[in-house]
Scaffold this motif. Structure first.
Motif, PDB file in Angstrom:
ATOM      1  N   GLY A  42       0.790  -1.219   0.000  1.00  0.00           N
ATOM      2  CA  GLY A  42       0.000   0.000   0.000  1.00  0.00           C
ATOM      3  C   GLY A  42       0.823   1.270   0.000  1.00  0.00           C
ATOM      4  N   GLN A  43       2.118   1.142   0.252  1.00  0.00           N
ATOM      5  CA  GLN A  43       2.981   2.320   0.191  1.00  0.00           C
ATOM      6  C   GLN A  43       3.249   2.747  -1.248  1.00  0.00           C
ATOM      7  OE1 GLN A  43       6.534   1.397   2.394  1.00  0.00           O
ATOM      8  NE2 GLN A  43       5.423   0.871   4.267  1.00  0.00           N
ATOM      9  N   THR A  44       3.072   1.813  -2.186  1.00  0.00           N
ATOM     10  CA  THR A  44       3.339   2.092  -3.602  1.00  0.00           C
ATOM     11  C   THR A  44       2.072   2.105  -4.441  1.00  0.00           C
ATOM     12  OG1 THR A  44       5.476   1.002  -3.357  1.00  0.00           O
ATOM     13  CG2 THR A  44       4.689   1.378  -5.599  1.00  0.00           C
ATOM     14  N   LEU A  45       1.168   1.185  -4.170  1.00  0.00           N
ATOM     15  CA  LEU A  45      -0.050   1.049  -4.961  1.00  0.00           C
ATOM     16  C   LEU A  45      -1.238   1.651  -4.216  1.00  0.00           C
ATOM     17  CD1 LEU A  45       0.476  -2.646  -6.142  1.00  0.00           C
ATOM     18  CD2 LEU A  45       0.833  -0.568  -7.493  1.00  0.00           C
ATOM     19  N   SER A  46      -2.078   2.375  -4.916  1.00  0.00           N
ATOM     20  CA  SER A  46      -3.261   2.979  -4.306  1.00  0.00           C
ATOM     21  C   SER A  46      -4.300   1.899  -3.994  1.00  0.00           C
ATOM     22  CB  SER A  46      -3.851   4.025  -5.250  1.00  0.00           C
ATOM     23  OG  SER A  46      -4.250   3.435  -6.470  1.00  0.00           O
ATOM     24  N   PRO A  47      -5.272   2.197  -3.108  1.00  0.00           N
ATOM     25  CA  PRO A  47      -6.245   1.173  -2.689  1.00  0.00           C
ATOM     26  C   PRO A  47      -6.983   0.500  -3.834  1.00  0.00           C
ATOM     27  CG  PRO A  47      -6.369   3.087  -1.263  1.00  0.00           C
ATOM     28  CD  PRO A  47      -5.434   3.453  -2.365  1.00  0.00           C
ATOM     29  N   GLY A  48      -7.487   1.284  -4.789  1.00  0.00           N
ATOM     30  CA  GLY A  48      -8.222   0.689  -5.906  1.00  0.00           C
ATOM     31  C   GLY A  48      -7.337  -0.141  -6.812  1.00  0.00           C
ATOM     32  N   SER A  49      -6.132   0.332  -7.065  1.00  0.00           N
ATOM     33  CA  SER A  49      -5.196  -0.414  -7.913  1.00  0.00           C
ATOM     34  C   SER A  49      -4.829  -1.746  -7.281  1.00  0.00           C
ATOM     35  CB  SER A  49      -3.933   0.420  -8.147  1.00  0.00           C
ATOM     36  OG  SER A  49      -4.232   1.604  -8.838  1.00  0.00           O
ATOM     37  N   LEU A  97     -11.247  -1.255   2.833  1.00  0.00           N
ATOM     38  CA  LEU A  97     -10.227  -1.636   3.809  1.00  0.00           C
ATOM     39  C   LEU A  97      -8.867  -1.071   3.416  1.00  0.00           C
ATOM     40  CD1 LEU A  97      -9.250  -3.207   6.277  1.00  0.00           C
ATOM     41  CD2 LEU A  97      -9.019  -5.226   4.821  1.00  0.00           C
ATOM     42  N   ASN A  98      -8.512  -1.183   2.130  1.00  0.00           N
ATOM     43  CA  ASN A  98      -7.231  -0.645   1.673  1.00  0.00           C
ATOM     44  C   ASN A  98      -7.138   0.863   1.931  1.00  0.00           C
ATOM     45  OD1 ASN A  98      -6.676  -3.207   0.766  1.00  0.00           O
ATOM     46  ND2 ASN A  98      -6.959  -2.744  -1.401  1.00  0.00           N
ATOM     47  N   GLU A  99      -8.235   1.575   1.647  1.00  0.00           N
ATOM     48  CA  GLU A  99      -8.249   3.027   1.862  1.00  0.00           C
ATOM     49  C   GLU A  99      -8.203   3.364   3.352  1.00  0.00           C
ATOM     50  OE1 GLU A  99      -7.973   6.826   1.124  1.00  0.00           O
ATOM     51  OE2 GLU A  99      -8.189   5.425  -0.552  1.00  0.00           O
ATOM     52  N   ALA A 100      -8.946   2.599   4.156  1.00  0.00           N
ATOM     53  CA  ALA A 100      -8.989   2.884   5.585  1.00  0.00           C
ATOM     54  C   ALA A 100      -7.627   2.689   6.249  1.00  0.00           C
ATOM     55  CB  ALA A 100     -10.032   1.995   6.263  1.00  0.00           C
ATOM     56  N   THR A 203     -14.086  -8.059  -9.868  1.00  0.00           N
ATOM     57  CA  THR A 203     -13.198  -7.457 -10.868  1.00  0.00           C
ATOM     58  C   THR A 203     -13.928  -6.446 -11.724  1.00  0.00           C
ATOM     59  OG1 THR A 203     -11.893  -9.509 -10.954  1.00  0.00           O
ATOM     60  CG2 THR A 203     -11.624  -7.958 -12.774  1.00  0.00           C
ATOM     61  N   VAL A 204     -15.160  -6.762 -12.097  1.00  0.00           N
ATOM     62  CA  VAL A 204     -15.939  -5.855 -12.945  1.00  0.00           C
ATOM     63  C   VAL A 204     -16.149  -4.514 -12.246  1.00  0.00           C
ATOM     64  CG1 VAL A 204     -18.206  -5.472 -13.969  1.00  0.00           C
ATOM     65  CG2 VAL A 204     -17.071  -7.686 -14.252  1.00  0.00           C
ATOM     66  N   VAL A 205     -16.522  -4.539 -10.972  1.00  0.00           N
ATOM     67  CA  VAL A 205     -16.785  -3.268 -10.279  1.00  0.00           C
ATOM     68  C   VAL A 205     -15.492  -2.500 -10.001  1.00  0.00           C
ATOM     69  CG1 VAL A 205     -18.907  -4.133  -9.236  1.00  0.00           C
ATOM     70  CG2 VAL A 205     -16.754  -4.325  -7.978  1.00  0.00           C
ATOM     71  N   CYS A 206     -14.340  -3.181 -10.030  1.00  0.00           N
ATOM     72  CA  CYS A 206     -13.058  -2.509  -9.793  1.00  0.00           C
ATOM     73  C   CYS A 206     -12.378  -2.064 -11.092  1.00  0.00           C
ATOM     74  CB  CYS A 206     -12.111  -3.428  -9.017  1.00  0.00           C
ATOM     75  SG  CYS A 206     -12.571  -3.678  -7.288  1.00  0.00           S
ATOM     76  N   LEU A 207     -12.974  -2.365 -12.239  1.00  0.00           N
ATOM     77  CA  LEU A 207     -12.360  -1.998 -13.525  1.00  0.00           C
ATOM     78  C   LEU A 207     -12.101  -0.492 -13.692  1.00  0.00           C
ATOM     79  CD1 LEU A 207     -13.979  -4.391 -16.160  1.00  0.00           C
ATOM     80  CD2 LEU A 207     -11.603  -4.332 -15.351  1.00  0.00           C
ATOM     81  N   PRO A 208     -12.895   0.399 -13.089  1.00  0.00           N
ATOM     82  CA  PRO A 208     -12.566   1.829 -13.216  1.00  0.00           C
ATOM     83  C   PRO A 208     -11.174   2.186 -12.695  1.00  0.00           C
ATOM     84  CG  PRO A 208     -14.831   1.572 -12.470  1.00  0.00           C
ATOM     85  CD  PRO A 208     -14.214   0.203 -12.466  1.00  0.00           C
ATOM     86  N   THR A 212      -5.393   3.661 -13.455  1.00  0.00           N
ATOM     87  CA  THR A 212      -4.496   3.978 -12.339  1.00  0.00           C
ATOM     88  C   THR A 212      -3.531   2.833 -12.096  1.00  0.00           C
ATOM     89  OG1 THR A 212      -6.276   5.270 -11.338  1.00  0.00           O
ATOM     90  CG2 THR A 212      -4.404   4.733  -9.943  1.00  0.00           C
ATOM     91  N   LEU A 213      -4.028   1.604 -12.164  1.00  0.00           N
ATOM     92  CA  LEU A 213      -3.176   0.442 -11.945  1.00  0.00           C
ATOM     93  C   LEU A 213      -2.070   0.377 -12.986  1.00  0.00           C
ATOM     94  CD1 LEU A 213      -2.462  -2.276 -10.609  1.00  0.00           C
ATOM     95  CD2 LEU A 213      -4.180  -3.359 -12.087  1.00  0.00           C
ATOM     96  N   VAL A 214      -2.408   0.601 -14.251  1.00  0.00           N
ATOM     97  CA  VAL A 214      -1.408   0.558 -15.317  1.00  0.00           C
ATOM     98  C   VAL A 214      -0.331   1.615 -15.084  1.00  0.00           C
ATOM     99  CG1 VAL A 214      -1.024   0.907 -17.788  1.00  0.00           C
ATOM    100  CG2 VAL A 214      -3.011  -0.407 -17.008  1.00  0.00           C
ATOM    101  N   GLY A 215      -0.760   2.816 -14.706  1.00  0.00           N
ATOM    102  CA  GLY A 215       0.209   3.876 -14.461  1.00  0.00           C
ATOM    103  C   GLY A 215       1.093   3.597 -13.266  1.00  0.00           C
TER     104      GLY A 215
END
Length: 299
Positions: A42-49, A97-100, A203-208, A212-215
């Protein structure tokens, strides 16, 4: 009549419960390790990614397993329940959870997330007609007091952000609702199919979060990517599959009580892998968690 005639074979339910308990303990261990992995990645990747990345990995692993076992697909009427489970548990719960965990300390997160098993026991008693066993709720109360001690021991001044606490409460309700939805579906669909298709829905709901994940993957180091792959293979693909296997064979309330062991596993792994020495109060809380799980699993 000989003594041999009085010997009865062990009941099938007892054998099944041992297998379910073993599967539940595997899940607890893997989910406990996820807190360590999330803390580092989580120090490198954002919660959604991070949520999307681990789901993509798990979707590939479970897809390969489904192609090997070739189990029949569930009927259409089961797909709504599977999708709801996947969206709530693998989508909403993971992202919140990741964001919290970026806003509150690990101890507070463990304390609030462990409202989930109590909610599961209450919801299962109402909607699944599992009743309200005395030992189950007594054990949950003892185990939750242990989580409170762990939270107090691990808390840091100034870290109790209101938004982080609100996100943890949302995660706990999503977790509890998903388990209660998942339980009746498992009476008709295999654990592998429920887990695989649930991952697809998550996975479908997290596709947005895909752009960000690619970047972020371009800048992420090998360690962060390694943790993401581990989260997808172990805590998600294997952990949710063993959870579904156990949930198919025991009540939702009794299985949820095992989740109180997750903070204990997280503390031990954090000490072993990250060199984080747990405070003495956390050790006392861990002992209470163990005692509470023992009480909750008494018949």
């Amino acid at each position: 009549m000989s003594a041999v005639d009085h010997r009865l074979p062990p009941p099938a339910a007892a054998r099944t419960d041992v297998a379910a308990l073993a599967a539940g303990l595997v899940t607890v261990t893997l989910w406990g390790s996820a807190f360590v992995a999330i803390r580092d990645a989580g120090q490198t990747l954002s919660p959604g990614s991070l949520a999307l990345g681990r789901l993509l990995v798990s979707l590939v692993v479970l897809g390969v397993a489904a192609s090997i076992w070739r189990e029949p697909l569930p009927e259409r009427r089961e797909l709504l329940g599977i999708a709801a489970f996947g969206v709530l548990f693998l989508g909403v719960y993971s992202v919140t959870l990741n964001e919290a965990e970026r806003r509150v300390d690990a101890g507070t997160a463990a304390m609030l997330i462990n409202v989930g098993p109590i909610l599961i026991a209450i919801l299962a008693g109402v909607f699944l007609r599992e009743g309200f066993p005395r030992w189950l709720f007594s054990g949950c109360a003892v185990a939750f007091s242990g989580c409170v001690l762990i939270g107090l021991a691990s808390s840091q001044s100034g870290s109790h952000a209101g938004l982080g606490i609100a996100l943890l409460i949302v995660a706990a309700f999503a977790y509890a609702a998903a388990v209660v939805i998942q339980k009746p579906v498992l009476a008709r669909v295999s654990p592998l199919q429920v887990t695989w298709l649930g991952c697809a829905a998550g996975t479908v709901v997290c596709l947005p979060f895909a752009p960000t994940l690619v970047g972020e993957l371009d800048a992420a180091g090998v360690t962060a990517i390694g943790w993401m792959v581990y989260l997808g293979v172990a805590p998600t693909a294997l952990g949710f599959a063993t959870w579904a296997y156990a949930l198919q064979r025991m009540s939702a309330g009794r299985l949820a009580s095992l989740a109180y062991l997750i903070p204990v596993v997280a503390i031990l792994l954090g000490w072993a892998l990250l060199g984080e020495t747990p405070p003495r109060l956390a050790a006392v809380g861990g002992a209470l968690c163990l005692a509470g799980v023992y009480l909750a699993r008494r018949r």
